[in-house]
Write an enzyme that holds these catalytic residues in place. Structure first.
Site, PDB file in Angstrom:
ATOM      1  N   HIS A   1       0.697  -1.106  -0.014  1.00 54.00           N
ATOM      2  CA  HIS A   1       0.166  -0.114  -0.092  1.00 54.00           C
ATOM      3  C   HIS A   1       0.885   1.224   0.053  1.00 54.00           C
ATOM      4  CE1 HIS A   1      -3.231   2.906   1.140  1.00 54.00           C
ATOM      5  NE2 HIS A   1      -3.887   1.908   0.503  1.00 54.00           N
TER       6      HIS A   1
ATOM      7  N   ASP B   1      -7.808  -5.199  -0.267  1.00 57.53           N
ATOM      8  CA  ASP B   1      -8.504  -5.985  -1.157  1.00 57.53           C
ATOM      9  C   ASP B   1      -7.959  -7.647  -0.965  1.00 57.53           C
ATOM     10  OD1 ASP B   1      -7.368  -3.308  -3.457  1.00 57.53           O
ATOM     11  OD2 ASP B   1      -9.647  -4.121  -2.760  1.00 57.53           O
TER      12      ASP B   1
HETATM   13  C1  SDX Z   1      -6.283   0.081  -2.988  1.00 58.70           C
HETATM   14  O1  SDX Z   1      -4.081   4.455  -2.139  1.00 58.70           O
HETATM   15  C2  SDX Z   1      -5.455   4.071  -1.488  1.00 58.70           C
HETATM   16  O2  SDX Z   1      -5.553   4.312  -0.449  1.00 58.70           O
HETATM   17  C3  SDX Z   1      -5.975   2.671  -2.244  1.00 58.70           C
HETATM   18  C4  SDX Z   1      -6.900   1.833  -1.627  1.00 58.70           C
HETATM   19  C5  SDX Z   1      -8.264   2.744  -0.932  1.00 58.70           C
HETATM   20  O3  SDX Z   1      -9.140   2.544  -0.202  1.00 58.70           O
HETATM   21  O4  SDX Z   1      -8.538   3.668  -2.170  1.00 58.70           O
HETATM   22  O5  SDX Z   1      -6.582   1.515  -0.392  1.00 58.70           O
HETATM   23  C6  SDX Z   1      -7.487   0.666  -2.237  1.00 58.70           C
HETATM   24  O6  SDX Z   1      -6.175   0.429  -4.238  1.00 58.70           O
HETATM   25  C7  SDX Z   1      -5.386  -0.845  -2.278  1.00 58.70           C
HETATM   26  C8  SDX Z   1      -4.410  -1.509  -3.116  1.00 58.70           C
HETATM   27  C9  SDX Z   1      -4.685  -2.449  -4.014  1.00 58.70           C
HETATM   28  N1  SDX Z   1      -3.572  -2.869  -5.009  1.00 58.70           N
HETATM   29  C10 SDX Z   1      -2.908  -4.145  -4.996  1.00 58.70           C
HETATM   30  O7  SDX Z   1      -3.420  -4.957  -4.043  1.00 58.70           O
HETATM   31  C11 SDX Z   1      -2.006  -4.224  -6.064  1.00 58.70           C
HETATM   32  C12 SDX Z   1      -0.899  -4.868  -5.578  1.00 58.70           C
HETATM   33  N2  SDX Z   1       0.196  -3.961  -4.888  1.00 58.70           N
HETATM   34  C13 SDX Z   1       0.945  -3.212  -5.396  1.00 58.70           C
HETATM   35  O8  SDX Z   1       0.922  -2.841  -6.972  1.00 58.70           O
HETATM   36  C14 SDX Z   1       1.351  -1.836  -4.772  1.00 58.70           C
HETATM   37  O9  SDX Z   1       1.712  -2.244  -3.383  1.00 58.70           O
HETATM   38  C15 SDX Z   1       0.603  -0.734  -4.639  1.00 58.70           C
HETATM   39  C16 SDX Z   1       0.077  -0.399  -5.874  1.00 58.70           C
HETATM   40  C17 SDX Z   1      -0.503  -0.835  -3.957  1.00 58.70           C
HETATM   41  C18 SDX Z   1       1.487   0.399  -3.994  1.00 58.70           C
HETATM   42  O10 SDX Z   1       2.598   0.756  -5.153  1.00 58.70           O
HETATM   43  P1  SDX Z   1       3.735   1.787  -4.580  1.00 58.70           P
HETATM   44  O11 SDX Z   1       3.139   2.606  -3.275  1.00 58.70           O
HETATM   45  O12 SDX Z   1       3.848   2.920  -5.810  1.00 58.70           O
HETATM   46  O13 SDX Z   1       4.828   0.995  -4.176  1.00 58.70           O
HETATM   47  P2  SDX Z   1       5.847   0.299  -5.507  1.00 58.70           P
HETATM   48  O14 SDX Z   1       5.240   0.019  -6.578  1.00 58.70           O
HETATM   49  O15 SDX Z   1       6.843   1.525  -5.501  1.00 58.70           O
HETATM   50  O16 SDX Z   1       6.595  -0.907  -4.564  1.00 58.70           O
HETATM   51  C19 SDX Z   1       7.600  -0.528  -3.489  1.00 58.70           C
HETATM   52  C20 SDX Z   1       8.268  -1.842  -3.557  1.00 58.70           C
HETATM   53  C21 SDX Z   1       8.981  -2.383  -4.888  1.00 58.70           C
HETATM   54  O17 SDX Z   1      10.015  -2.965  -4.837  1.00 58.70           O
HETATM   55  P3  SDX Z   1      11.478  -2.529  -5.151  1.00 58.70           P
HETATM   56  O18 SDX Z   1      11.428  -1.501  -6.493  1.00 58.70           O
HETATM   57  O19 SDX Z   1      11.519  -1.648  -3.820  1.00 58.70           O
HETATM   58  O20 SDX Z   1      12.289  -3.769  -5.056  1.00 58.70           O
HETATM   59  O21 SDX Z   1       7.438  -2.897  -3.099  1.00 58.70           O
HETATM   60  C22 SDX Z   1       7.458  -3.975  -4.325  1.00 58.70           C
HETATM   61  C23 SDX Z   1       7.782  -3.067  -5.490  1.00 58.70           C
HETATM   62  O22 SDX Z   1       8.258  -3.964  -6.397  1.00 58.70           O
HETATM   63  N3  SDX Z   1       5.988  -4.325  -4.057  1.00 58.70           N
HETATM   64  C24 SDX Z   1       5.676  -5.736  -4.469  1.00 58.70           C
HETATM   65  C25 SDX Z   1       4.260  -5.358  -4.234  1.00 58.70           C
HETATM   66  N4  SDX Z   1       3.761  -4.221  -3.880  1.00 58.70           N
HETATM   67  C26 SDX Z   1       5.267  -3.512  -3.774  1.00 58.70           C
HETATM   68  N5  SDX Z   1       6.082  -6.504  -4.594  1.00 58.70           N
HETATM   69  C27 SDX Z   1       5.540  -7.766  -4.888  1.00 58.70           C
HETATM   70  N6  SDX Z   1       4.142  -7.827  -4.734  1.00 58.70           N
HETATM   71  C28 SDX Z   1       3.409  -6.658  -4.579  1.00 58.70           C
HETATM   72  N7  SDX Z   1       2.125  -6.712  -4.235  1.00 58.70           N
END
Ligand code: SDX
Length: 394
Positions: A272, A329
């Site tokens: 998140h 989710d």
């Molecule tokens: C919602 O914003 C809100 O409030 C949203 C929400 C709401 O109520 O409105 O809470 C609802 O959208 C919840 C999120 C649902 N999405 C998912 O579950 C999709 C999976 N999650 C990721 O795609 C990600 O965690 C996000 C999109 C939720 C957040 O992305 P960020 O903040 O841009 O973080 P990032 O992608 O920069 O990740 C940081 C690191 C990265 O690794 P490094 O580059 O540091 O090596 O964490 C890793 C990412 O690769 N990472 C994950 C991961 N999520 C982040 N690695 C594997 N699996 C994951 N799910």
């Protein structure tokens, strides 16, 4: 470039507005709507009480709640012309795409809502109409997708019960409201009701900042929420869990895939932007999973897989270092499926919950008379070039 532009792609460190609606503390895993803890609201309030709280700023007293409820109840019917819109969609049209179109179509049925000089009374009527008709549109988009006849709203039922009967009733038998399903649905809608400046809420505010109507602003929010990185994740989580189940439940294999930078697989429902601790909503939903499935006597193997995934990830350095926890989710789809919702309706359920939050944020932005949102950029394209006629181009 005139003036100094600070680049912050994804707005990871940008505050877009002040707001008095929802408070998040990502480090402590705290979520409050207008100062009330999400745990208390989910436990003790009705969804319409929470909608009133978000939109008008205080929990309603009995008289206020009765008036709010009756104003909504008497507007649950939608124009019969909406059915002709449905008829134009292919049967397998994803309900989220249908809902985005229907939400903005309301501006055509109620053109007075487009007037930028609308009075507070007209804004309030627009709000009430949207809250009233949204469940009908959502249920009808489901009925349209499976070729079943639509159910009309039954105004002796409450907001959640009415939605349930429009979703699940069939002419072939008397539909009974299951109080356990109603209780779980009420809680899920409250948990999704607002979440400060997330992607879809920012879309609603941005579109609304041009003085577009509430209906088209919410339509933008629906489209943004559909994305798999946002609300669309609840559908992706179940598809992921089913895949892991069909693949023999090998959780470790998928944890390794999620860590592999060369693999596009991500652990959906994990991570998140704000929560770097438990998402308090995920904690509540996880607890409800056990309760709802036990009460309904449902055994869903994906619940055990989800728990194993969570446990394995929370003991894995990759996830611990990046503070990746289950988000709202991760478990919600397991309950939606147990309640009888088809997987392509999971994100529509998210929009139904988030609607009062989008409305509250749009209203706050309009009342604050915030300027039109118009961010700048850092230009990285070509420098000035002279035009070359077509016949002279090599
Ligand atoms: C919602 O914003 C809100 O409030 C949203 C929400 C709401 O109520 O409105 O809470 C609802 O959208 C919840 C999120 C649902 N999405 C998912 O579950 C999709 C999976 N999650 C990721 O795609 C990600 O965690 C996000 C999109 C939720 C957040 O992305 P960020 O903040 O841009 O973080 P990032 O992608 O920069 O990740 C940081 C690191 C990265 O690794 P490094 O580059 O540091 O090596 O964490 C890793 C990412 O690769 N990472 C994950 C991961 N999520 C982040 N690695 C594997 N699996 C994951 N799910």
């Amino acid at each position: 470039q005139t003036g100094l532009v600070t680049l912050d792609s994804g707005f990871k460190n940008t505050g877009a507005t002040t707001s008095g609606i929802t408070f998040l503390n990502g480090e402590a895993g705290v979520l409050r709507y207008r100062g009330y803890a999400i745990e208390d609201l989910a436990e003790h309030a009705s969804f319409l009480e929470v909608a009133y709280l978000l939109i008008y700023g205080n929990l309603p007293n009995p008289e206020e709640l009765n008036h709010f409820t009756s104003e909504i109840t008497r507007r649950t019917l939608v124009n019969e012309g909406v059915k002709k819109i449905f008829a134009g969609f292919p049967v397998n049209a994803h309900p989220m795409g249908v809902m985005a179109s229907l939400a903005s179509s309301l501006a055509s049925f109620y053109p007075e809502s487009i007037d930028p000089h609308r009075t507070p009374d007209l804004v309030n009527l627009t709000i009430i109409r949207l809250l009233a008709k949204f469940p009908t549109l959502a249920a009808w988009s489901y009925k349209n997708s499976n070729g079943h006849p639509v159910n009309y709203p039954r105004n002796k039922l409450n907001y959640v019960q009415n939605f349930m009967q429009m979703m699940f009733a069939l002419p072939t038998y008397e539909y009974e409201i299951d109080p356990d399903v109603e209780e779980a649905l009420n809680k899920l809608l409250i948990l999704h009701a607002d979440h400060e400046q997330n992607c879809s809420t920012s879309a609603v505010r941005l579109v609304g900042s041009s003085q577009a109507s509430l209906y088209s602003s919410v339509s933008a929010g629906i489209s943004a929420l559909w994305g798999p990185l946002h609300g669309g994740a609840n559908q992706q989580v179940i598809e992921m869990l089913d895949k892991i189940h069909q693949d023999g439940g090998d959780v470790k294999k998928y944890i390794e895939k999620a860590k592999d930078k060369n693999d596009t697989f991500r652990l959906m429902g994990f991570g998140h932007r704000v929560y770097k601790n438990f998402d308090p909503r995920a904690r509540i939903i996880k607890k409800s999973c056990d309760k709802v499935l036990n009460k309904l006597g449902i055994k869903d193997p994906t619940l055990e897989i989800a728990k194993k995934l969570e446990e394995t990830a929370l003991n894995d350095d990759y996830f611990v270092e990046r503070k990746l926890y289950p988000n709202v989710d991760f478990y919600s789809g397991i309950i939606y499926r147990a309640l009888g919702f088809p997987i392509d309706m999971f994100t529509v359920m998210f929009t139904l919950g988030r609607l009062p939050g989008w409305i509250a944020q749009w209203k706050e932005m309009r009342e604050a008379q915030q300027p039109i949102s118009r961010p700048r950029q850092i230009y990285t394209g070509s420098t000035a070039r002279d035009f070359v006629k077509l016949e002279d181009r090599g």
